[in-house]
Design a protein around this motif. Structure first.
Motif, mmCIF file in Angstrom:
data_model
loop_
_atom_site.group_PDB
_atom_site.id
_atom_site.type_symbol
_atom_site.label_atom_id
_atom_site.label_comp_id
_atom_site.label_asym_id
_atom_site.label_seq_id
_atom_site.Cartn_x
_atom_site.Cartn_y
_atom_site.Cartn_z
ATOM 1 N N THR A 5 41.808 36.361 55.249
ATOM 2 C CA THR A 5 41.910 35.537 54.049
ATOM 3 C C THR A 5 40.780 35.849 53.084
ATOM 4 O OG1 THR A 5 42.936 33.762 55.331
ATOM 5 C CG2 THR A 5 42.014 33.171 53.181
ATOM 6 N N ILE A 6 39.570 35.983 53.632
ATOM 7 C CA ILE A 6 38.409 36.313 52.803
ATOM 8 C C ILE A 6 38.611 37.673 52.135
ATOM 9 C CG2 ILE A 6 35.957 36.927 52.875
ATOM 10 C CD1 ILE A 6 35.615 34.786 55.037
ATOM 11 N N ASN A 7 39.038 38.656 52.913
ATOM 12 C CA ASN A 7 39.245 39.996 52.355
ATOM 13 C C ASN A 7 40.262 39.982 51.217
ATOM 14 O OD1 ASN A 7 37.415 41.072 54.107
ATOM 15 N ND2 ASN A 7 38.910 41.986 55.485
ATOM 16 N N ASP A 11 39.370 41.082 47.508
ATOM 17 C CA ASP A 11 40.123 42.182 46.888
ATOM 18 C C ASP A 11 40.636 41.782 45.502
ATOM 19 O OD1 ASP A 11 39.754 43.955 48.959
ATOM 20 O OD2 ASP A 11 41.702 43.582 49.899
ATOM 21 N N GLU A 12 41.065 40.530 45.378
ATOM 22 C CA GLU A 12 41.555 40.047 44.081
ATOM 23 C C GLU A 12 40.430 40.027 43.041
ATOM 24 O OE1 GLU A 12 43.281 36.256 44.840
ATOM 25 O OE2 GLU A 12 45.064 37.060 45.839
ATOM 26 N N ILE A 13 39.229 39.623 43.472
ATOM 27 C CA ILE A 13 38.089 39.579 42.549
ATOM 28 C C ILE A 13 37.763 40.968 42.021
ATOM 29 C CG2 ILE A 13 35.588 39.183 42.413
ATOM 30 C CD1 ILE A 13 35.997 36.852 44.387
ATOM 31 N N PHE A 14 37.797 41.970 42.913
ATOM 32 C CA PHE A 14 37.330 43.304 42.540
ATOM 33 C C PHE A 14 38.461 44.249 42.121
ATOM 34 C CE2 PHE A 14 34.059 41.621 45.436
ATOM 35 C CZ PHE A 14 32.980 41.633 44.545
ATOM 36 N N GLN A 15 39.693 43.762 42.105
ATOM 37 C CA GLN A 15 40.821 44.605 41.721
ATOM 38 C C GLN A 15 40.655 45.237 40.334
ATOM 39 O OE1 GLN A 15 43.217 45.738 43.605
ATOM 40 N NE2 GLN A 15 44.064 46.905 41.893
ATOM 41 N N PRO A 16 40.105 44.514 39.333
ATOM 42 C CA PRO A 16 39.953 45.145 38.014
ATOM 43 C C PRO A 16 39.082 46.391 38.013
ATOM 44 C CG PRO A 16 39.730 42.764 37.838
ATOM 45 C CD PRO A 16 39.754 43.084 39.303
ATOM 46 N N TRP A 17 38.264 46.564 39.049
ATOM 47 C CA TRP A 17 37.374 47.733 39.117
ATOM 48 C C TRP A 17 37.971 48.847 39.964
ATOM 49 C CZ3 TRP A 17 34.076 46.206 35.609
ATOM 50 C CH2 TRP A 17 33.784 44.853 35.508
ATOM 51 N N ASN A 18 39.153 48.604 40.510
ATOM 52 C CA ASN A 18 39.779 49.563 41.431
ATOM 53 C C ASN A 18 40.597 50.578 40.625
ATOM 54 O OD1 ASN A 18 40.487 50.723 43.859
ATOM 55 N ND2 ASN A 18 42.202 49.329 44.215
ATOM 56 N N LYS A 19 39.894 51.484 39.953
ATOM 57 C CA LYS A 19 40.540 52.457 39.075
ATOM 58 C C LYS A 19 40.161 53.876 39.485
ATOM 59 C CE LYS A 19 40.665 49.327 35.104
ATOM 60 N NZ LYS A 19 40.275 49.134 33.677
ATOM 61 N N SER A 20 41.094 54.781 39.250
ATOM 62 C CA SER A 20 40.856 56.177 39.620
ATOM 63 C C SER A 20 40.357 57.015 38.446
ATOM 64 C CB SER A 20 42.152 56.795 40.154
ATOM 65 O OG SER A 20 43.174 56.741 39.164
ATOM 66 N N PRO A 328 25.767 40.044 38.736
ATOM 67 C CA PRO A 328 25.399 38.647 39.047
ATOM 68 C C PRO A 328 26.577 37.683 38.990
ATOM 69 C CG PRO A 328 23.754 39.645 37.625
ATOM 70 C CD PRO A 328 24.904 40.606 37.680
ATOM 71 N N ALA A 329 27.431 37.815 37.973
ATOM 72 C CA ALA A 329 28.585 36.916 37.861
ATOM 73 C C ALA A 329 29.564 37.154 39.002
ATOM 74 C CB ALA A 329 29.279 37.127 36.518
ATOM 75 N N LEU A 330 29.757 38.406 39.393
ATOM 76 C CA LEU A 330 30.669 38.715 40.495
ATOM 77 C C LEU A 330 30.159 38.145 41.818
ATOM 78 C CD1 LEU A 330 31.561 42.392 39.545
ATOM 79 C CD2 LEU A 330 33.124 40.441 39.503
ATOM 80 N N ALA A 331 28.844 38.161 42.020
ATOM 81 C CA ALA A 331 28.278 37.622 43.272
ATOM 82 C C ALA A 331 28.563 36.130 43.410
ATOM 83 C CB ALA A 331 26.778 37.891 43.319
ATOM 84 N N LEU A 332 28.522 35.404 42.295
ATOM 85 C CA LEU A 332 28.845 33.973 42.353
ATOM 86 C C LEU A 332 30.319 33.757 42.689
ATOM 87 C CD1 LEU A 332 26.803 32.627 39.301
ATOM 88 C CD2 LEU A 332 26.147 32.676 41.711
ATOM 89 N N VAL A 334 31.970 35.654 44.634
ATOM 90 C CA VAL A 334 32.059 35.891 46.081
ATOM 91 C C VAL A 334 31.716 34.619 46.839
ATOM 92 C CG1 VAL A 334 31.073 37.163 48.023
ATOM 93 C CG2 VAL A 334 31.625 38.372 45.896
ATOM 94 N N ILE A 335 30.677 33.907 46.400
ATOM 95 C CA ILE A 335 30.333 32.630 47.049
ATOM 96 C C ILE A 335 31.529 31.680 47.002
ATOM 97 C CG2 ILE A 335 28.865 30.579 46.945
ATOM 98 C CD1 ILE A 335 26.649 32.331 45.832
ATOM 99 N N ASP A 336 32.143 31.561 45.822
ATOM 100 C CA ASP A 336 33.305 30.673 45.665
ATOM 101 C C ASP A 336 34.430 31.064 46.616
ATOM 102 O OD1 ASP A 336 31.938 29.427 43.621
ATOM 103 O OD2 ASP A 336 32.952 30.532 42.015
ATOM 104 N N ALA A 337 34.618 32.378 46.817
ATOM 105 C CA ALA A 337 35.734 32.856 47.630
ATOM 106 C C ALA A 337 35.479 32.718 49.123
ATOM 107 C CB ALA A 337 36.021 34.326 47.298
ATOM 108 N N VAL A 338 34.223 32.834 49.556
ATOM 109 C CA VAL A 338 33.920 32.889 50.985
ATOM 110 C C VAL A 338 33.640 31.510 51.576
ATOM 111 C CG1 VAL A 338 32.300 33.777 52.711
ATOM 112 C CG2 VAL A 338 33.093 35.265 50.857
ATOM 113 N N LEU A 339 32.881 30.686 50.855
ATOM 114 C CA LEU A 339 32.521 29.385 51.408
ATOM 115 C C LEU A 339 33.643 28.378 51.220
ATOM 116 C CD1 LEU A 339 28.769 28.937 50.419
ATOM 117 C CD2 LEU A 339 29.745 29.869 52.512
#
Length: 550
Positions: A5-7, A11-20, A328-332, A334-339
């Motif tokens: 579930t965490i993964n 993955d949804e948070i970082f999907q915008p950066w998943n570019k080739s 920094p904004a992405l790290a916050l 991650v907190i929202d998604a994991v805890l």
């Protein structure tokens, strides 16, 4: 929460950066010392079409600072230095005001030191500001005869303090900073992928290229070419090494005594009596009710955030090889998604700008020449602009409600507060602002200046900055007024606007020397109706005097 579930959430948070076809980032997340998420997104190099992986190394920028602080504390443990001694104790060539600050004040960013790396535009006639020769930082520091403020008064971020600190470590230890860090900190923790890298001009395997976005959507190469900023931001690392370090930072210590780590994490008290969040190269604050310890970093073409939530043993490292990565904004997120939601308080959301129109405008203190701006600011994910605070014409943070105040916690200034009046009215003429607990009253500047042309005509001419033996000029070209920095070739200048007959705002235009936005304010000094000089202020430089020539 299950790892799957965490993964999925991450993955949804970082999907915008998943570019080739674009640079991206690498992410490491650990719970109770065990990695639960290790991913690379986007390209490590557009030039070579190489993907980011969990093994990719990247620059961590100013996240390096607390390693330099710890190096000084290790020498203090050995009785070789005193972090409460003045820096001139170890660098006796600093005979002027630059030698007054203590090592601790430099680590806390409360030294009041001028920062030659924050004045690159005034040094352009000497060459590209980041390609300074070895020793230039120490030489320039000796020339300053003024300070931003008195040591201990307030917090303003200063890379020069950490540069001087790194020189102290080298003088006292008899080793280069890189060798000292490797021998006494990195090797004991088996951080084999981490090192102090003096310059990107040196070809080093396994390191992602830095990328600066351009207006047309393309990228140019970012670079960290200066050996003069090693102690303040010269390290490279990997997510696995940084997760090891985060576990060590919040857990049982193998490097550094209990007393040293207590000092590393002890909050400062300013001369106002207020307590700050920036410790010795680490920030301690609360996010949604849980304490976080962190430090971000930025270089030309990359950003980083290292963060731990000690109460939940949650460790996060995000490194981007693009300037717009917003680690920094992405790290916050991650907190929202994991805890679990039950572990977090409701978010303190940004304020809609339109509901606070009575506060909009520029606010000025003639005593300190401080200029605050309250304005609407677009924010990703919000359909309407939010309320933001600018300091000396540079947006510094999104304002949030804090009791009877609106506040930002800016990495470069700590907490800056706007004290709300009892009643809000569009006819407000004064507002109180405070930073580091120092409160001052500011008056509202007019939205339009009827005599702007007359104000500028009285300013045209040259101005001298004695400390660095250089001149600038206010010029008129095609109906626009500029602060021209007079480089020996090309153009580098700030477009000026009159905010009143006392205050000008400036924004950098027309140069490739500084590939980032730069803003400033100028306060006009007059005697007997004649302009005698200008007080220049920006985010990290206070009241730099430019004297009228002739």
């Amino acid at each position: 929460m299950k790892t799957n579930t965490i993964n999925k959430r991450l993955d949804e948070i970082f999907q915008p950066w998943n570019k080739s076809d674009a640079p991206g980032l690498i992410v490491g997340v650990a719970s109770k010392g065990q990695a639960i998420y290790r991913r690379g997104f986007g390209l490590a190099s557009i030039e070579h079409a190489t993907a980011n992986t969990p093994q990719t190394r990247m620059r961590i920028g100013s996240t390096s600072k607390h390693f330099t602080s710890l190096a000084a504390l290790l020498l203090a443990e050995q009785g070789k230095l005193d972090i409460d001694a003045a820096v001139r104790t170890y660098l006796p060539e600093l005979k002027g005001v630059a030698g007054d600050a203590t090592l601790r004040e430099m680590m806390l960013h409360t030294s009041g030191l001028r920062d030659p790396y924050d004045l690159p535009s005034l040094l352009l006639h000497r060459g590209y500001p980041h390609m300074v020769s070895d020793g230039a930082g120490l030489e320039l520091s000796q020339r300053f005869t003024s300070k931003n403020y008195e040591p201990g008064e307030r917090m303003v971020y200063c890379n020069n303090g950490y540069h001087l600190l790194s020189k102290v470590v080298e003088r006292v230890s008899g080793e280069s900073l890189g060798v000292f860090l490797k021998k006494h900190i990195l090797d004991p923790l088996n951080m084999a992928d981490t090192e102090l890298l003096p310059s990107d001009l040196r070809i080093t395997p396994g390191i992602a290229t830095l990328h600066l976005p351009q207006p047309d959507g393309s990228y140019v190469r970012g670079i960290y070419p200066s050996a003069e900023l090693l102690g303040s931001g010269g390290m490279v690392s990997s997510i696995d090494d940084m997760l090891k370090w985060l576990a060590h930072l919040r857990g049982e210590k193998k490097v550094g005594s209990k007393r040293s780590w207590k000092q590393m994490l002890e909050k400062p008290r300013y001369t106002s009596g207020a307590t700050g969040d920036y410790c010795l190269g680490l920030t301690r604050e609360f996010y949604r009710g849980v304490e976080i310890i962190h430090h971000a970093g930025a270089v030309l073409g990359g950003t980083c955030q290292m963060l731990t939530v000690p109460e939940h043993a949650l460790d996060i490292i995000i490194m981007c090889n693009r300037m717009d990565g917003s680690a920094p904004a992405l790290a916050l997120k991650v907190i929202d998604a994991v805890l679990d939601k039950s572990a977090l308080e409701a978010p303190n959301n940004p304020l809609p700008a339109k509901k606070w129109k009575a506060l909009h405008g520029y606010w000025y203190s003639s005593r300190s020449h401080r200029v605050f701006g309250v304005q609407a600011h677009p924010q990703a994910g919000n359909p309407e602009p939010v309320l933001a605070l600018s300091i000396h014409n540079a947006v510094s943070g999104v304002l949030k409600k804090s009791g009877n105040r609106l506040a930002i916690n800016n990495p470069g200034h700590g907490v800056v507060e706007l004290h709300l009046p009892k009643t809000l009215s569009k006819n407000l003429k004064t507002l109180d602002f405070s930073d580091s607990g120092h409160r001052e009253r500011c008056v509202r500047l007019p939205q339009k200046v009827a005599n702007a042309q007359q104000v500028f005509k009285g300013l045209i001419g040259r101005y001298r900055y004695d400390e660095l033996d250089t001149e600038v000029a206010i010029t008129l070209e095609d109906g626009t007024f500029y602060l021209d920095l007079l480089p020996i070739y090309g153009k580098c200048r700030f477009k000026l606007e009159a905010w009143s007959d006392e205050v000008l705002g400036g924004s950098l235009v027309g140069t490739s020397f500084i590939p980032l936005p730069a803003n400033l304010t100028l306060a006009i000094e007059r005697k007997a109706g004649k302009v005698t000089g200008l007080w220049l202020n920006n985010l990290r430089t206070r009241n730099l005097w430019l004297e009228r020539c002739g």
